[in-house]
Design a protein around this motif. Structure first.
Motif: not given
Length: 343
Positions: A182-186, A191-194
């Motif tokens: 899936d697309a990552i949204t923050s 920023k992305q945390i995962a």
């Protein structure tokens, strides 16, 4: 005779943990009320095994007759309602940043500076320190008493629960999304945390530090010793619960490693788990649900005179917030600081 207690921000992660902690520690409660914003009114929260609290509206609640108000609703809400609760005779213990640096509001960690509570009677507000500061000063206090700390350099690895339920949800959603493409949204983090680390907690200040880093420095000096220099780098990591810290301390006096181990073993609120073999240390996953600050990786730092390094972890929702607040209330009872007539 028990106490009438109000928990403000009861539907948040810390508020729920406060209610859970009050029950687990068998705090002497005669009556407890859960308060939150109008949109949360009517929700139900368990208090122990047999009691269900129906959330009431903070905006219309009358604090008159209540002894203790434990606040964790966010600084802006505390700014409005904590003084109202105090004026009604409540002793307010506030988990937000709103009052921490007010000169007439004590900033308290019971294992470190309980006597500061005696300064709370005039304004009737006590501040709970930042979660990362609490575990640092609990570990640092016995070492400071023995060797006199003059400089602390600390790097934190802070769980997403420090940003509330929304931060935990974002880590979960991003982690799941990574595996299903899936697309990552923050939204909660910059920023992305995962599967990532973000060296940015709270807003940036003029000198390049973040507000979280500033908090650690000024709060440590207010709680422990105004002469200690503190330099912090605060990092958000993809951990749900449990803050970790790498700490290097320069002391005034020569450091004896065995003496350092001895005082840490004997200190309230600290568990020393320091074995020089695989797994001989505590990680954030292992501290979840625990009350203590765990200290590991204790060793001499030869790069500075009288240097000592250690690793410490703690459950940021418990000792870093809810437990410390409840311990403040327990200490006030022990010191007989509640004015029951005022309440």
């Amino acid at each position: 005779m028990g106490y009438r207690v109000a928990v403000v921000g009861a539907t948040g992660a810390v508020g729920r943990e406060i209610i859970k902690t009050l029950s687990e520690r068998e705090f002497p409660v005669d009556e407890i009320v859960a308060l939150a914003s109008p949109r949360s009114t009517g929700q139900e929260i368990s208090f122990g095994d047999k009691t269900v609290l129906k959330v009431r509206n903070l905006e219309t609640f009358d604090f008159q007759g209540y002894d203790i108000a434990l606040f964790s609703p966010g600084a802006a809400v505390s700014a409005v309602y904590a003084p109202k609760a105090a004026a009604a005779g409540c002793m307010v213990i506030d988990n937000t940043s709103q009052f921490r640096m007010d000169h007439d509001v004590p900033l308290v960690v019971p294992e470190v500076n309980p006597d500061a509570l005696k300064k709370s009677l005039k304004r009737r507000i006590i501040a709970n320190p930042n979660c990362s500061t609490i575990q640092l000063v609990v570990a640092l206090k016995p070492l400071h008493d023995l060797f006199t700390a003059k400089r602390v350099v600390v790097s934190t690895y802070q769980a997403v629960s420090g940003a509330g339920k929304e931060g935990m949800d974002e880590l979960f959603t991003q982690s799941k999304g990574t595996f299903v493409n899936d697309a990552i949204t923050s939204e909660q983090f910059t920023k992305q945390i995962a599967f990532n680390c973000i060296p940015h907690i709270d807003r940036f200040m003029e000198d390049g530090s973040t507000k979280e880093e500033w908090k650690m420095a000024v709060e440590t000096r207010k709680i422990l010793d105004p002469d200690i220099a503190v330099f912090a780098t605060c990092v958000r990591v993809p951990v749900f619960i449990g803050h970790s810290e790498s700490v290097v301390v320069e002391f005034e006096e020569p450091v004896d490693l065995e003496e350092a181990r001895r005082v840490l073993r004997d200190s309230p609120g600290v568990i020393l788990h320091d074995h020089r073999d695989d797994g001989g240390y505590v990680t954030p996953v292992e501290c979840v649900g625990e009350d203590a600050v765990y200290v590991s990786r204790l060793r001499i730092d030869p790069s500075v005179r009288n240097g000592l390094a250690f690793w410490c972890v703690a459950d940021n929702l418990r000792k870093g917030a809810a437990l410390n607040a409840v311990q403040i209330a327990e200490t006030m009872i022990a010191f007989d600081l509640f004015d029951r007539k005022a309440a």
